[in-house]
Design a protein around this motif. Structure first.
Motif, PDB file in Angstrom:
ATOM      1  N   UNK A 114      38.072  37.568  47.125  1.00  0.00           N
ATOM      2  CA  UNK A 114      37.820  38.842  46.472  1.00  0.00           C
ATOM      3  C   UNK A 114      39.052  39.719  46.419  1.00  0.00           C
ATOM      4  N   UNK A 115      39.817  39.716  47.497  1.00  0.00           N
ATOM      5  CA  UNK A 115      41.054  40.514  47.524  1.00  0.00           C
ATOM      6  C   UNK A 115      42.045  40.022  46.475  1.00  0.00           C
ATOM      7  N   UNK A 116      42.140  38.705  46.302  1.00  0.00           N
ATOM      8  CA  UNK A 116      43.021  38.145  45.281  1.00  0.00           C
ATOM      9  C   UNK A 116      42.626  38.654  43.903  1.00  0.00           C
ATOM     10  N   UNK A 117      41.346  38.539  43.589  1.00  0.00           N
ATOM     11  CA  UNK A 117      40.896  38.916  42.247  1.00  0.00           C
ATOM     12  C   UNK A 117      41.003  40.424  42.044  1.00  0.00           C
ATOM     13  N   UNK A 118      40.621  41.201  43.062  1.00  0.00           N
ATOM     14  CA  UNK A 118      40.708  42.645  42.947  1.00  0.00           C
ATOM     15  C   UNK A 118      42.131  43.131  42.754  1.00  0.00           C
ATOM     16  N   UNK A 119      43.064  42.550  43.487  1.00  0.00           N
ATOM     17  CA  UNK A 119      44.466  42.939  43.375  1.00  0.00           C
ATOM     18  C   UNK A 119      45.025  42.598  42.003  1.00  0.00           C
ATOM     19  N   UNK A 120      44.729  41.393  41.518  1.00  0.00           N
ATOM     20  CA  UNK A 120      45.249  40.987  40.210  1.00  0.00           C
ATOM     21  C   UNK A 120      44.613  41.799  39.090  1.00  0.00           C
ATOM     22  N   UNK A 121      43.343  42.160  39.238  1.00  0.00           N
ATOM     23  CA  UNK A 121      42.697  43.007  38.229  1.00  0.00           C
ATOM     24  C   UNK A 121      43.339  44.391  38.200  1.00  0.00           C
ATOM     25  N   UNK A 122      43.537  44.963  39.370  1.00  0.00           N
ATOM     26  CA  UNK A 122      44.116  46.308  39.424  1.00  0.00           C
ATOM     27  C   UNK A 122      45.521  46.340  38.846  1.00  0.00           C
ATOM     28  N   UNK A 169      37.551  46.698  48.217  1.00  0.00           N
ATOM     29  CA  UNK A 169      38.574  47.228  49.120  1.00  0.00           C
ATOM     30  C   UNK A 169      39.865  47.556  48.359  1.00  0.00           C
ATOM     31  N   UNK A 170      40.011  46.951  47.174  1.00  0.00           N
ATOM     32  CA  UNK A 170      41.178  47.224  46.332  1.00  0.00           C
ATOM     33  C   UNK A 170      40.938  48.393  45.385  1.00  0.00           C
ATOM     34  N   UNK A 171      39.864  49.128  45.610  1.00  0.00           N
ATOM     35  CA  UNK A 171      39.466  50.247  44.746  1.00  0.00           C
ATOM     36  C   UNK A 171      39.166  49.770  43.327  1.00  0.00           C
ATOM     37  N   UNK A 172      38.492  48.623  43.256  1.00  0.00           N
ATOM     38  CA  UNK A 172      38.025  48.057  41.994  1.00  0.00           C
ATOM     39  C   UNK A 172      36.526  47.804  42.147  1.00  0.00           C
ATOM     40  N   UNK A 173      35.754  48.267  41.194  1.00  0.00           N
ATOM     41  CA  UNK A 173      34.297  48.095  41.242  1.00  0.00           C
ATOM     42  C   UNK A 173      33.944  46.640  40.963  1.00  0.00           C
ATOM     43  N   UNK A 328      50.195  50.643  41.269  1.00  0.00           N
ATOM     44  CA  UNK A 328      49.571  49.325  41.337  1.00  0.00           C
ATOM     45  C   UNK A 328      50.153  48.525  42.491  1.00  0.00           C
ATOM     46  N   UNK A 329      49.314  47.786  43.215  1.00  0.00           N
ATOM     47  CA  UNK A 329      49.829  47.001  44.346  1.00  0.00           C
ATOM     48  C   UNK A 329      50.764  45.898  43.882  1.00  0.00           C
ATOM     49  N   UNK A 330      51.735  45.585  44.719  1.00  0.00           N
ATOM     50  CA  UNK A 330      52.642  44.477  44.409  1.00  0.00           C
ATOM     51  C   UNK A 330      51.876  43.163  44.487  1.00  0.00           C
TER      52      UNK A 330
END
Length: 714
Positions: A114-122, A169-173, A328-330
């Motif tokens: 989930x963190x992978x997908x959330x980070x890449x989406x953000x 957790x990545x501030x993505x719904x 945006x996160x690195x």
């Protein structure tokens, strides 16, 4: 975050949503209730409601800048950030299938995914992910099972909740979907899923309930199908009575794309129409644009309901924090690749091994690698979850099908060739490749080799169900011929569902690799050579044949697109392994089954009872390799009936000779039954039989406990 801090945060989000909504104009309110699709290969015309600087994706909802309300930018993201023709050149980490993730029985790995997908989406500006697929695998022909997680409510809920938490957790719904009983794809827009309401609460709805409790997804996406005669998107009993009423869900409810047929769905609990252009094509108009406004103007839609719809959307925005984005996160794509690799490693299930595996990296054997496009890559499932990996696909072979989703059905190959990886992991072996085009040609290669590894594939995906459990393109005949010619035949399955195995007895080893994602070829080679000790466990029962399933014949299969179909889920709450236990069927491979290259022993089971059942045991690695075990706790009998239910599980990594005490606490509702008359879960007093097992059919340690009767709530 502490529970007290989380409660204050939720209260702040509710208060702010109320405050902001009161300041909005009616035009601003209605603008939040409709999402429109970006231009793509499927819908080439750019909608004028999408600003020029907005990246194309599955959905766009305008924000209200003057009030600090961000626009919603939505992307499909079940297995990574998808891009079906929206953004030329954009790629993302292609994760393994949902079934592969569930086969790890590892919630921490699900959260990492989930963190992978959330980070890449953000990083792309997307703040809503259409993820969280949790539909139970009720039918092994369902073309979309690979996207989901399992046939069991607890396993599905546990893994989905962890993944949703990682995304948010990545501030993505994140959404959770498809609510509910989207368990077959055949004519899904016209399918009526019929089930006993109490059985529904004990199975599919329990999976949603537990996952929502543990992760609080910002949105719930409804299904295309009807449930007991009412379309899911306009199902008052499901949305208003259960989701928002009994469960107290505070986020918003969106439709699936093209599943809003009427403005009246708003009265039944739907808060947002999604992919409005598809509704316009299918149902002669957008439901929440003109018609909903007209209903509001003449009093059929109340101001109170309109405000509630808007506040729910705002509340999720503020609770997850999409309005508070900084830089945006690195992105560390190498780290993301390692997560994809780890899921593939842990999700591969060794179904059978009569001694040929592991091959060993020092092997000098002559190995024939046969079939499955193993020289090019590994298979991905098709549909809205398909991800373009870094560097693009190794190849795409269009297949097509009848109906409007024909463009979805292609053979997608991710560039992780098992043949190349095997040559790297077996540097001293002589390896030759045969494409597996015919049994006769494959046999020639098999006879020359010490070991034959046959890769077989099946294309499965959104919009269609499989007609049966056989492998396509004559692959069963190739396996049978190769196994007859070479006693050391290994079969590697890249499929999104169980398959029939008429050759099972003659194959020396069988490896279920699922759709293993962008690092799949490496993971397969590592498992075959013993670099990685396999540890996956089946999240779905493999039947001997379709006669063991609740519906040997699938209703509506082969009917023209648009044909109304009814499927009676007569198994009720007894999905998968529960059905097999009830009927006394012996499956080909049981739920929870999986072999490895070491051995484990379970000792000293202690079971105690209070508000629920708690079990502890010692798990010991008695072999000579490090590995992972997955002890599983089952209910096997309740006071008035035999009843098989997974109560809990734990994944344990152990070195050779190492032991660890493991404690598993049962989810109380799995000990109980849902009482629709009383409107809640009721635990019957009496004796409960408990088993610690290695699969649903392999209990090792058993015990009995006494529980007092009580009402558990809604």
């Amino acid at each position: 975050m502490s529970n007290r801090a989380a409660l204050r945060y939720d209260t702040d989000a509710d208060a702010r949503a109320r405050e902001i909504e009161t300041q909005m104009t009616d035009d601003e309110r209605f603008s939040l209730l409709v999402s429109v699709m970006g231009a793509s290969e499927m819908l080439p015309v750019r909608d004028e409601r999408i600003p020029a600087d907005v990246p194309m994706s599955a959905g766009y909802v305008p924000g209200v800048a003057r009030l600090g309300v961000p626009a919603l930018l939505m992307s499909d993201a079940g297995l990574g950030v998808t891009n079906p023709g929206y953004r030329p050149g954009d790629t993302a980490t292609a994760l393994p299938a949902g079934l592969a993730l569930a086969a790890t029985f590892d919630p921490a790995l699900a959260r990492a995914a989930g963190e992978v997908v959330g980070t890449e989406a953000r990083s792309r500006g997307f703040n809503v992910l259409l993820a969280g697929g949790i539909n139970l695998a009720r039918d092994p022909r369902n073309g979309r099972n690979f996207e989901y997680l399992s046939e069991d409510p607890l396993l599905s809920a546990t893994m989905a909740a962890a993944s949703i938490n990682g995304i948010q957790q990545q501030q993505v719904i994140s959404t959770i979907k498809h609510y509910s009983l989207n368990c077959n794809e055949t004519n899904r827009h016209w399918l009526d899923a019929v089930i006993d309401p109490d059985a529904h609460r004990e199975s599919d709805l329990l999976a949603f309930q537990i996952a929502i409790e543990r992760s609080q997804p910002g949105a719930v996406m409804t299904a295309y199908n009807k449930v007991n005669g009412e379309y899911a998107g306009g199902n008052d009993a499901l949305i208003n009575t259960v989701l928002k009423g009994a469960w107290g869900y505070r986020g918003w409810v969106m439709s699936d794309w093209g599943a809003t047929r009427s403005w009246e769905y708003a009265l039944k609990g739907l808060d947002q129409e999604s992919g409005a252009q598809i509704d316009a094509l299918l149902w002669q108009g957008e439901a929440f644009s003109g018609p909903l406004r007209a209903a509001y103007a003449d009093g059929r839609l109340s101001r109170e309901r309109l405000s509630d719809m808007v506040r729910r959307i705002l509340r999720s925005m503020f609770a997850v924090g999409i309005d508070r984005w900084g830089a945006a996160p690195a992105l560390d794509m190498s780290a993301h690749h390692r997560i994809a690799l780890q899921i593939a490693r842990q999700g591969i299930v060794l179904l059978k091994n009569d001694g040929v595996l592991p091959l060993g990296t020092e092997s000098e054997a002559h190995v024939a690698v046969i079939g499955g496009y193993a020289q090019l890559g590994v298979v991905a499932g098709c549909g809205s979850s398909t991800v373009v990996p870094p560097g693009g696909y190794a190849d795409v072979l269009p297949i097509g099908e009848p109906g409007p989703l024909s463009g979805f059905r292609s053979l997608y190959l991710l560039p992780s060739p098992p043949l190349t990886e095997l040559r790297q992991h077996l540097p001293h072996a002589r390896i030759e490749f045969d494409p597996g085009l015919s049994p006769a040609e494959a046999v020639l290669a098999a006879r020359r080799a010490d070991i034959a590894i046959v890769f077989v594939i099946r294309v499965e995906g959104e919009g269609f169900d499989n007609a049966d459990l056989s492998l396509p393109w004559g692959q069963d005949s190739v396996i049978a011929a190769v196994a007859a010619a070479n006693p050391n035949t290994v079969v590697v399955l890249e499929t999104g569902n169980p398959v029939a195995m008429p050759w099972r007895d003659s194959a020396n080893a069988i490896v279920q690799a699922w759709y293993p994602g962008q690092a799949g070829g490496q993971a397969i080679a590592e498992v075959l050579t013993g670099t990685v000790n396999p540890s996956g466990r089946l999240p779905i029962t493999f039947p001997v044949d379709l006669r063991q399933t609740p519906r040997p014949g699938l209703p509506g299969l082969g009917a023209p697109w648009g044909t109304p179909t009814t499927i009676c889920y007569r198994e009720g709450a007894d999905v998968g392994y529960r059905w097999f236990a009830r009927q006394g069927h012996v499956p080909m491979f049981a739920f929870g089954h999986g072999l490895c290259y070491t051995s484990f022993e379970h000792r000293d089971l202690v079971v105690s009872a209070g508000d629920t059942v708690t079990a502890s045991c010692t798990v010991m690695n008695t072999g000579d390799r490090a590995g992972a075990d997955v002890p599983q706790l089952y209910l096997t009998a309740a006071p008035s009936e035999k009843r098989l239910r997974l109560l809990g599980f734990e994944r344990v990594e152990l070195e050779p000779g190492e032991s660890r005490r493991v404690t598993i606490e049962a989810e109380p509702r799995l000990l109980a039954r849902y009482d629709g008359g009383a409107g809640g879960w009721r635990l019957e007093p009496g004796t409960y039989s408990i088993a610690l097992a290695t699969s649903a059919t392999a209990p090792q340690l058993v015990a009995e406990v006494q529980l007092g009767g009580r009402f558990l709530g809604r």
